[in-house]
Design a protein around this motif. Structure first.
Motif, short mmCIF file in Angstrom:
data_model
loop_
_atom_site.label_atom_id
_atom_site.label_comp_id
_atom_site.label_asym_id
_atom_site.label_seq_id
_atom_site.Cartn_x
_atom_site.Cartn_y
_atom_site.Cartn_z
N SER A 91 0.80 -1.23 0.00
CA SER A 91 0.00 0.00 0.00
C SER A 91 0.83 1.28 0.00
O SER A 91 0.36 2.31 0.46
N TYR A 92 2.07 1.21 -0.51
CA TYR A 92 2.83 2.46 -0.74
C TYR A 92 2.41 2.97 -2.11
O TYR A 92 3.04 2.68 -3.13
N THR A 93 1.33 3.73 -2.14
CA THR A 93 0.66 4.03 -3.40
C THR A 93 1.21 5.27 -4.10
O THR A 93 0.78 5.57 -5.21
N GLN A 94 2.08 6.02 -3.42
CA GLN A 94 2.54 7.26 -4.06
C GLN A 94 4.06 7.27 -4.17
O GLN A 94 4.75 6.99 -3.19
N LEU A 95 4.53 7.62 -5.37
CA LEU A 95 5.95 7.90 -5.56
C LEU A 95 6.11 9.41 -5.45
O LEU A 95 5.81 10.14 -6.39
N THR A 96 6.52 9.89 -4.27
CA THR A 96 6.53 11.34 -4.08
C THR A 96 7.73 11.99 -4.75
O THR A 96 7.65 13.13 -5.17
N GLU A 97 8.85 11.26 -4.80
CA GLU A 97 10.03 11.88 -5.41
C GLU A 97 10.98 10.80 -5.84
O GLU A 97 11.07 9.74 -5.20
N MET A 98 11.67 11.05 -6.94
CA MET A 98 12.78 10.17 -7.31
C MET A 98 13.84 11.00 -8.03
O MET A 98 13.52 11.96 -8.72
N SER A 99 15.07 10.64 -7.81
CA SER A 99 16.15 11.31 -8.52
C SER A 99 17.43 10.52 -8.29
O SER A 99 17.37 9.36 -7.88
N ALA A 100 18.56 11.14 -8.57
CA ALA A 100 19.84 10.45 -8.44
C ALA A 100 20.78 11.27 -7.56
O ALA A 100 20.56 12.47 -7.36
N PHE A 149 17.29 7.01 -5.99
CA PHE A 149 16.38 6.79 -4.86
C PHE A 149 14.94 7.02 -5.30
O PHE A 149 14.66 7.85 -6.17
N TYR A 150 14.03 6.28 -4.68
CA TYR A 150 12.58 6.39 -4.92
C TYR A 150 11.93 6.59 -3.57
O TYR A 150 11.99 5.71 -2.73
N GLN A 151 11.31 7.73 -3.35
CA GLN A 151 10.69 8.04 -2.07
C GLN A 151 9.22 7.66 -2.16
O GLN A 151 8.48 8.20 -2.98
N MET A 152 8.79 6.69 -1.32
CA MET A 152 7.42 6.17 -1.40
C MET A 152 6.63 6.59 -0.17
O MET A 152 7.17 6.71 0.93
N LEU A 153 5.32 6.80 -0.37
CA LEU A 153 4.44 7.21 0.73
C LEU A 153 3.22 6.29 0.76
O LEU A 153 2.61 6.02 -0.27
N ARG A 165 6.65 6.29 5.34
CA ARG A 165 7.43 6.55 4.13
C ARG A 165 8.60 5.59 4.08
O ARG A 165 9.27 5.37 5.10
N ILE A 166 8.86 5.02 2.90
CA ILE A 166 10.08 4.24 2.73
C ILE A 166 10.84 4.77 1.52
O ILE A 166 10.27 5.46 0.66
N ARG A 167 12.12 4.47 1.50
CA ARG A 167 12.98 4.93 0.40
C ARG A 167 13.68 3.71 -0.19
O ARG A 167 14.36 2.99 0.52
N ILE A 168 13.45 3.48 -1.49
CA ILE A 168 14.11 2.38 -2.19
C ILE A 168 15.33 2.94 -2.91
O ILE A 168 15.22 3.95 -3.60
N LYS A 169 16.47 2.30 -2.73
CA LYS A 169 17.70 2.83 -3.31
C LYS A 169 18.47 1.74 -4.02
O LYS A 169 18.41 0.57 -3.64
N TYR A 170 19.20 2.14 -5.05
CA TYR A 170 20.17 1.24 -5.66
C TYR A 170 21.24 2.06 -6.36
O TYR A 170 21.05 3.24 -6.62
N SER A 171 22.35 1.41 -6.65
CA SER A 171 23.46 2.09 -7.31
C SER A 171 23.61 1.58 -8.73
O SER A 171 23.37 0.41 -9.00
N ILE A 172 24.00 2.48 -9.63
CA ILE A 172 24.35 2.06 -10.99
C ILE A 172 25.71 2.64 -11.33
O ILE A 172 26.14 3.65 -10.75
N GLN A 173 26.36 2.00 -12.28
CA GLN A 173 27.64 2.51 -12.75
C GLN A 173 27.41 3.72 -13.65
O GLN A 173 26.33 3.90 -14.20
N ASN A 174 28.44 4.52 -13.81
CA ASN A 174 28.38 5.67 -14.71
C ASN A 174 28.14 5.18 -16.14
O ASN A 174 28.80 4.27 -16.61
N GLY A 175 27.14 5.78 -16.82
CA GLY A 175 26.85 5.39 -18.19
C GLY A 175 25.78 4.32 -18.31
O GLY A 175 25.30 4.05 -19.41
N GLN A 176 25.40 3.71 -17.20
CA GLN A 176 24.38 2.66 -17.22
C GLN A 176 22.99 3.30 -17.23
O GLN A 176 22.79 4.38 -16.66
N ALA A 177 22.01 2.65 -17.87
CA ALA A 177 20.64 3.16 -17.89
C ALA A 177 19.83 2.47 -16.80
O ALA A 177 20.19 1.40 -16.34
#
Lengths: 169, 268
Positions: B81-90, B103-107, B114-126
Motif C-alpha cells: 500500500s505504498y501508493t505514491q511515488l513522491t520523489e525520485m532522482s539520483a 532513490f525512490y521516495q514512497m508514501l 514513508r520508505i525509500r528504495i535505493k540502488y546504485s548504478i555505474q556511470n553510463g548505465q541506464a
C-alpha cells in the motif's frame, strides 16, 4: 455640426493649436507608450502594481498590451534565462519601430544574484536597452520615473528625421 | 557538532571558515525496532535481494539490486500500500566510486509511513523506467536525465525537461561548474547571433558588484549623473532631478514640485 445655431468660428472658438511636426509627433509617441507585458519574475509583480489602480500607469498613457505588434516599449521585468533568450529576441524583432526597451531590476540589468549557468548576465547581451532601472525589485515609483525619463529621451529626438534603427550589432 | 569558538572578537575577524555546514551522521536504527517496517521488509526480502536496510529519521531505507526496481515498486505499491511515488532522482557519487545512487521516495497514506528504495548504478548505465507504475515518474525521470544524464529505458518521451533541447552537459553533476562551462557561457550568443558575434558582444561580466565610478560610458552615480563620455573627476555637483524639460512640454501641464501635494495619511 450640430443642428442648433452655434457659430463655432466666432471669437476664435475653433479648437486650433499651432505647433511643429516634431513636437506633435513626439507628444504622441511619448504620451502613449504602450508597454509589452513582459513579467519574467518578481519584478513583474511590481510592474503589474504600476499598472493597477494605486499607481495607475494609464495616467501616463502607458497601457499594457499582450502583443508585441501593438507595443512600443518592452519592459523586461525579471530574470532572463538562457532558454528564454531566443524568445526575447524574437518578441523584440516583432515590435514595430520606433521601439524602446526598459531593463527593470538587477536580474535584467546584470543577471543579479543569479550568478549561474542558466541565467543571461544582463538582457543587453541580447537586445539594445534604453533605460536600466536599479533595484531588487524596483518600486512602482521607480518604474514610473523611468518611463518619464524615457519620455524625455523620446522628446529629445527629431521626429522629422528618419530614426536610425537600433541594433545590438 | 562543530567545535565552539569564542565570539567576543567577531567584528574584527571572521571566525567562520567552513564553506558549508557539514552535518553529523544521522543515527540509524535497526528495522526490527518498528513492526510495520519489519513486516514490509520481510515481504520485500522474500521475493527480492535486499542488500542493506535501516531506519533513518523515521523512514525505512532499503537497498536493492538495480534490475529489481520495477518488481520491487510494483510489490510495494500493490501489496504494501505504498501508493505514491513522491520523489525520485539520483545522487552523484562519481568522485567516490564512479556510481550514481538512484532513490525512490514512497508514501503510504493508509499506513502513514514513508520508505525509500535505493540502488546504485555505474556511470553510463541506464535504469528501468517506472513510468508505467507511477505517472509521477514521468517528469522525474526526464529531470534525472536532464540533470545527471541517466537515461530511463522504456520511458515514452526521454528528453530534457528543464534545460533547452540543444543544451550540452548535465548541470547537477558535481563536475559541472556553477557558472557554466564554455558552451553555457556563450549559449545565447551562439544561438541567436552566431559564433562570430562573440568578439563583438564580449564575455559575460560575472562580477555584478563591478562598478567603476570614474567610468561615464557604462555607469552613472545616482544623483551625480554626467553626460556619457564626460571625464569624471569626483567633485561633481549633485544633479537636480527633473521630470520634464525646462521649456515645458506640448499640451502637458508643467509639473511644479512646490505646488504638488504630498499625501502622508495612509488612511486617506
Amino acid at each position: 455640426m450640430a443642428q442648433h445655431k452655434v457659430n463655432y468660428t466666432q471669437d476664435g472658438g475653433l479648437p486650433v493649436a499651432l505647433t511643429s511636426i516634431d513636437k506633435i509627433v513626439n507628444w504622441g509617441r511619448s504620451n502613449s507608450l504602450w508597454a509589452l507585458t513582459y513579467g519574467l519574475a518578481c519584478c513583474g509583480i511590481e510592474m503589474m502594481a504600476s499598472g493597477a489602480s494605486r499607481f495607475d500607469f494609464d495616467r501616463f498613457g502607458t497601457i499594457f498590451r499582450a502583443s508585441p505588434r501593438q507595443a512600443d516599449v518592452m519592459i523586461v521585468a525579471g530574470t532572463l534565462t538562457k532558454k528564454h533568450a531566443e524568445f526575447i529576441k524574437r518578441l523584440y524583432d516583432q515590435m514595430t519601430e520606433p521601439r524602446w526597451v526598459i531593463s527593470m531590476g538587477s536580474c535584467a540589468n546584470t543577471g543579479g544574484m543569479f550568478n549561474t549557468y542558466a541565467t543571461v548576465q544582463g538582457c543587453d547581451r541580447i537586445i539594445p536597452v534604453d533605460l536600466y532601472l536599479p533595484g531588487c525589485a524596483p518600486r512602482p515609483e521607480t518604474l514610473q520615473y523611468g518611463v518619464m525619463l524615457l519620455q524625455k529621451k523620446i522628446r529629445a529626438n527629431h521626429a522629422s528625421k528618419a530614426q536610425k534603427a537600433k541594433r545590438l550589432m | 557538532m562543530r567545535a565552539y569558538t569564542p565570539k567576543d572578537n567577531v567584528q574584527a575577524k571572521a571566525y567562520y571558515t567552513d564553506r558549508f555546514y557539514v552535518s553529523p551522521q544521522v543515527p540509524r536504527h535497526d528495522v526490527s525496532s518498528d513492526e510495520v517496517f519489519a513486516a514490509d521488509l520481510e515481504t520485500i526480502s522474500s521475493k527480492f535481494t535486499v542488500n542493506e536496510s535501516y531506519i533513518e529519521v523515521g523512514q525505512m531505507v532499503v537497498y536493492i539490486n538495480a534490475s529489481d526496481i520495477y518488481g520491487v515498486l510494483e510489490l510495494v505499491r500493490d501489496e504494501l500500500s505504498y501508493t505514491q511515488l513522491t520523489e525520485m532522482s539520483a545522487i552523484d557519487w562519481l568522485a567516490k566510486d564512479n556510481t550514481f545512487e538512484i532513490f525512490y521516495q514512497m508514501l503510504s497514506m493508509t499506513k502513514r509511513k514513508r520508505i525509500r528504495i535505493k540502488y546504485s548504478i555505474q556511470n553510463g548505465q541506464a535504469v528501468d523506467s517506472v513510468n508505467k507504475l507511477f505517472r509521477s515518474a514521468d517528469w522525474s525521470e526526464r529531470e534525472m536525465f536532464d540533470m545527471f544524464g541517466i537515461e530511463a529505458n522504456n520511458h515514452p518521451f526521454m528528453k530534457r525537461i528543464l534545460m533547452p533541447y540543444d543544451w550540452q552537459g548535465h548541470p547537477l553533476l558535481k563536475t559541472y561548474p556553477l557558472q557554466g562551462d564554455e558552451f553555457a557561457a556563450w549559449y545565447e550568443v551562439d544561438k541567436i547571433y552566431g559564433k562570430e558575434a562573440r568578439d563583438i558582444i564580449g564575455p559575460e561580466i560575472r562580477d555584478t558588484a563591478n562598478i567603476d565610478r570614474y567610468d561615464s560610458e557604462r555607469f552613472a552615480r545616482l544623483g551625480f549623473e554626467q553626460p556619457k563620455g564626460t571625464k569624471i573627476t569626483g567633485d561633481e555637483e549633485p544633479t537636480v532631478q527633473t521630470y520634464q524639460e525646462d521649456g515645458g512640454v506640448f499640451l502637458i501641464t508643467k509639473f511644479d514640485k512646490d505646488a504638488s501635494k504630498i499625501v502622508d495619511d495612509p488612511q486617506r
